[in-house]
Every structure is written in structure tokens, then in C-alpha cells.
Enzyme design. Sequence first.
Site, PDB file in Angstrom:
ATOM      1  CE  LYS A  13      13.742   9.838   3.199  1.00 21.85           C
ATOM      2  NZ  LYS A  13      14.045  11.543   3.590  1.00 21.85           N
ATOM      3  CB  SER A  14       7.079  11.202   4.561  1.00 23.26           C
ATOM      4  OG  SER A  14       7.710  11.934   3.684  1.00 23.26           O
ATOM      5  NE  ARG A 110      17.777  20.564   2.652  1.00 22.14           N
ATOM      6  CZ  ARG A 110      17.082  19.561   2.441  1.00 22.14           C
ATOM      7  NH1 ARG A 110      17.434  18.423   2.991  1.00 22.14           N
ATOM      8  NH2 ARG A 110      15.856  19.318   2.000  1.00 22.14           N
ATOM      9  CB  SER A 153       7.722  23.186   2.358  1.00 26.07           C
ATOM     10  OG  SER A 153       8.116  22.412   3.120  1.00 26.07           O
ATOM     11  CG  ASP A 302      11.093  13.641  -2.121  1.00 23.38           C
ATOM     12  OD1 ASP A 302      11.683  14.734  -2.279  1.00 23.38           O
ATOM     13  OD2 ASP A 302      10.543  13.379  -1.260  1.00 23.38           O
ATOM     14  CE  LYS A 329      12.573  19.074  -2.113  1.00 25.02           C
ATOM     15  NZ  LYS A 329      12.049  18.920  -0.808  1.00 25.02           N
ATOM     16  NE  ARG A 333      17.548  15.312  -4.400  1.00 23.51           N
ATOM     17  CZ  ARG A 333      16.747  14.825  -3.602  1.00 23.51           C
ATOM     18  NH1 ARG A 333      15.347  15.025  -3.777  1.00 23.51           N
ATOM     19  NH2 ARG A 333      17.150  14.241  -2.371  1.00 23.51           N
ATOM     20  NE  ARG A 375      14.154  11.424  -2.256  1.00 22.41           N
ATOM     21  CZ  ARG A 375      13.767  10.666  -1.301  1.00 22.41           C
ATOM     22  NH1 ARG A 375      13.615   9.454  -1.626  1.00 22.41           N
ATOM     23  NH2 ARG A 375      13.190  10.979  -0.256  1.00 22.41           N
TER      24      ARG A 375
HETATM   25  C1  S3P Z   1       9.165  15.640   3.372  1.00 16.79           C
HETATM   26  C2  S3P Z   1       8.800  16.662   2.420  1.00 16.79           C
HETATM   27  C3  S3P Z   1       9.321  17.072   1.355  1.00 16.79           C
HETATM   28  C4  S3P Z   1      10.015  15.972   0.824  1.00 16.79           C
HETATM   29  C5  S3P Z   1      10.967  15.375   1.593  1.00 16.79           C
HETATM   30  C6  S3P Z   1      10.123  14.837   2.906  1.00 16.79           C
HETATM   31  C7  S3P Z   1       8.198  15.175   4.443  1.00 16.79           C
HETATM   32  O1  S3P Z   1      10.119  18.201   1.524  1.00 16.79           O
HETATM   33  O2  S3P Z   1      10.907  16.554  -0.471  1.00 16.79           O
HETATM   34  O3  S3P Z   1      11.844  14.352   1.449  1.00 16.79           O
HETATM   35  O4  S3P Z   1       8.360  14.322   4.991  1.00 16.79           O
HETATM   36  O5  S3P Z   1       7.676  16.087   4.974  1.00 16.79           O
HETATM   37  P1  S3P Z   1       9.358  19.735   1.341  1.00 16.79           P
HETATM   38  O6  S3P Z   1       8.517  19.779   2.566  1.00 16.79           O
HETATM   39  O7  S3P Z   1      10.788  20.547   1.831  1.00 16.79           O
HETATM   40  O8  S3P Z   1       8.861  19.811   0.167  1.00 16.79           O
END
Ligand code: S3P
Length: 420
Positions: A13-14, A110, A153, A302, A329, A333, A375
Site C-alpha cells: 500500500k505504501s 486524526r 513517521s 501496522d 491510527k 488501536r 487492521r
Molecule cells: C505509512 C506510514 C505509517 C503507516 C501507514 C503508512 C506510509 O504511518 O502506519 O500505514 O505509507 O508512509 P506513520 O507515518 O504515521 O507512522
Amino acid sequence: MVIKGEISFPGDKSISHRALMFAALTDGESRISNLATGADVQSTRKCLEACGIQFQDDGNYVIVKGGQFSDPKEKLDCGNSGTTTRLLLGLLAGQGINATFIGDDSLSSRPMNRILDPLSQMGLKAKSENYKLPVTIEKSELKGIRYQSTIASAQVKSAVLLAGLGANAETTITEPILSRDHTEKMLIGLGANLTCDELSSTISPLISPLSSFDLSVPGDPSTAAFFAAAAVIVPNSKIILNRVLRNPTRIGFYGALQKMGAGMDCLKQWEEAGENIGKLKIFHQPLNAITITKKDVPGLVDELPIIAILATQAKGKTEIQGAKELRVKECDRIHAICKNLKKMGADIEELDDGFIIIGPTQLQGAKIETFHDHRIAMAFTIAGLVTDGDVELDHPECASISFPEFYNELDRLISTESTK
Ligand code: S3P
């Protein structure tokens, strides 16, 4: 009942979010296959479309025509996706776009100050109430900054780097612990002037468009984690996970599995598009408790909901600390894990920044509150494989945020025959 067979996953996904966004910053056509199939990545596509970027579906490929961004006529609806919102805030700020970002109830609660603080230091004019969505950004001259982030992050890091592409000078961001590094790796691969030094990344303004590219997105290790966990907790199970991304900033869960004593072999590994990818065999073995501290969290952030489920089946005291990020999140969570596991009879203590679980416990079936969090839904479905009595989720459909095929794939892998 056992879990057995082979499974391949839609793209990470990222990386999928970033592939669409970075393709938009090129001056050509990019062809992307195996994109994540969930609603989050669709949100990114729709927002980019609203900003004038053209997409075309061609069989297994999505073709992205990079080019000029334009002000969206409508509000950008980021749905449930924090990554869409935070990365696009940085990217569109850097492209001088006027836009308003909105999202669903979860996303609207958020925190966005983590992004708006550095972007305002760069000179972005932005409006919001309490640093939450809706957020409106206005075309602004951005200056390069040196920013010390207090949270590890990737969303913050990426937003600042993407804004830096449109700033008047170099931008540097330093984070306390290395978070996932897809933005850095991909931007370097596409020709951006970006350098990394341990916890710092420095980007120069983009003087010519990025190079267009062809990419088959590697399988999502965070989605694969649910299936790995299923094979680990159901006795006599064995599963093969095909083409899983093994980027070092993403494999904390697999390291944790090994520490807990789960069966795991890497059958094959290779490099593709600058990433390590593997075919993994995961099988049931008795589990031991582990300790996870702050430095470990970014590599498995995650995966903590599914690690909590594994901990209930492990012998001893599992302690998860330094994971306060879990509170902000898709839902809180820590609260969701503790509330639901208590209902199932687990021995769990809630901490401000994590939880302590003592196992093993025979979990009981229960009505699970998903808090509309994909999740949480998937983790508690996996828990349901070993409960005495049924697990019933209030909103099972929320799994489609990241993996719409989750329940069908799990059903396919459940077998009445033993692997032994
Ligand atoms: C992500 C970063 C993470 C992760 C999220 C996807 C990303 O969040 O929890 O599911 O794709 O950059 P954070 O940057 O808030 O830790």
C-alpha cells in the site's frame, strides 16, 4: 482445520500510493501493475485525478500520464487514508495548488499538525480547525528548511520531502528513528536530487520532471502478516507467501515472528526495482513471548494488532512499549486491542503507550468492535481461527480499506486436511 497453500498479494500500500503520486510528477507515461486493491489507494488516484492527472486502466496496468497539476474544482476526499492526505498535503503544497482536503470520520479526527507545522515553517498558508480535516491550503512560495521531527513517521518525512521538491532551496528532515524509506528510495530512483545520511534526508528543488517508469509493485508485507500469523497459530499449518516486499524498514514483524519461535524459511529472494523481495514459508510452532520497545516500533507499527493476537498464544509475558502512535491510527488501536482481547478472555493490561499480555490463553468467541479499522477487523478474524466459539465483527467490510479479498483468500486457505 489447518491453514495451508500458497498466496500472492496485491502491491504494498505504501509503495502504491507513492507510485501514483510520483508518476504524476513525471513528464511521461508510467505503467504500474499489481497496485494495492484497497480503497485507500483509490482515494489517492481520485484526488490526483481531481488535480488534473490522467489515469487509464489497461488490463493489469494502470497508466499514469504525468504533467501539470491544476487546482481541483471539488474538495479532495481522502476517505480513510492518512497516507493520501499527508503525502498529498506536501506534494500539492510544493506544486503551488489551492485545495481543501476532507475525509471520513476517522480521518477527520486524526492529527494533521505533524504535517502542517513543518509545512507552515516552509511558508505554506493553510487553514484548519484544531489541526484536523478539513484543511485548506493556498498557493504559497515555499522556502527550504531544516526540520527535526519528534516522531518517527514516514508520512511526516514524505510530506516534507515532497514539499521540498517545490521549495526555493534545499530541505532537510531528521527523524528520531528511521521510518519506512520508500519515498527516499523511489525518488532517488526517479532522478530527484535526494541524499540520505542515517536519520536525515535532504532534497533539492526539482528542476526537471522525474523520469516516467514501469513498476510491478511488490506484495504487501503488512497484508501478508495476517496470513503468516494464521499459519503460525493454527497447529499443523504451513503457508507459502509469494513475492513479499522485504524492505529492511518494513520487516520488523517477520523478525518478531522468528524471535517468538515461529517456523519461517526464506525459500527464495531477489532484487526488483531496488527492493528485496522474497518467497517465504511460514509454519506453526509453539510461540514464546517477546518484548517490543520504541526503537522497534516503526518497523512493525501496522503489525502490532496482529502481534497482540499472537502474544495471547505465546508462552510468557509479551510487553509492547513505546507505541503511542497506535493511539492516532485509523482508530485508537491500543484501546481497540485491549477492549476486544479482554472480551475474549485474554490476560492483557493497557499501558499509555502499549500493552502487556500474558499467555497462552484459550480465547473465547466474542462480538468484536472493529472501530471501522481494517487492521483490527483482520487481526480479530485471525484470532477467531483459534477461539472457543465464534468471533463476530461489527463491520467486517472495513477490511477493504487495504485488502478487499481478505475473507475470500482466508477461506481458500482453510483446509480440513492436515499438512502432516
Ligand atoms: C505509512 C506510514 C505509517 C503507516 C501507514 C503508512 C506510509 O504511518 O502506519 O500505514 O505509507 O508512509 P506513520 O507515518 O504515521 O507512522
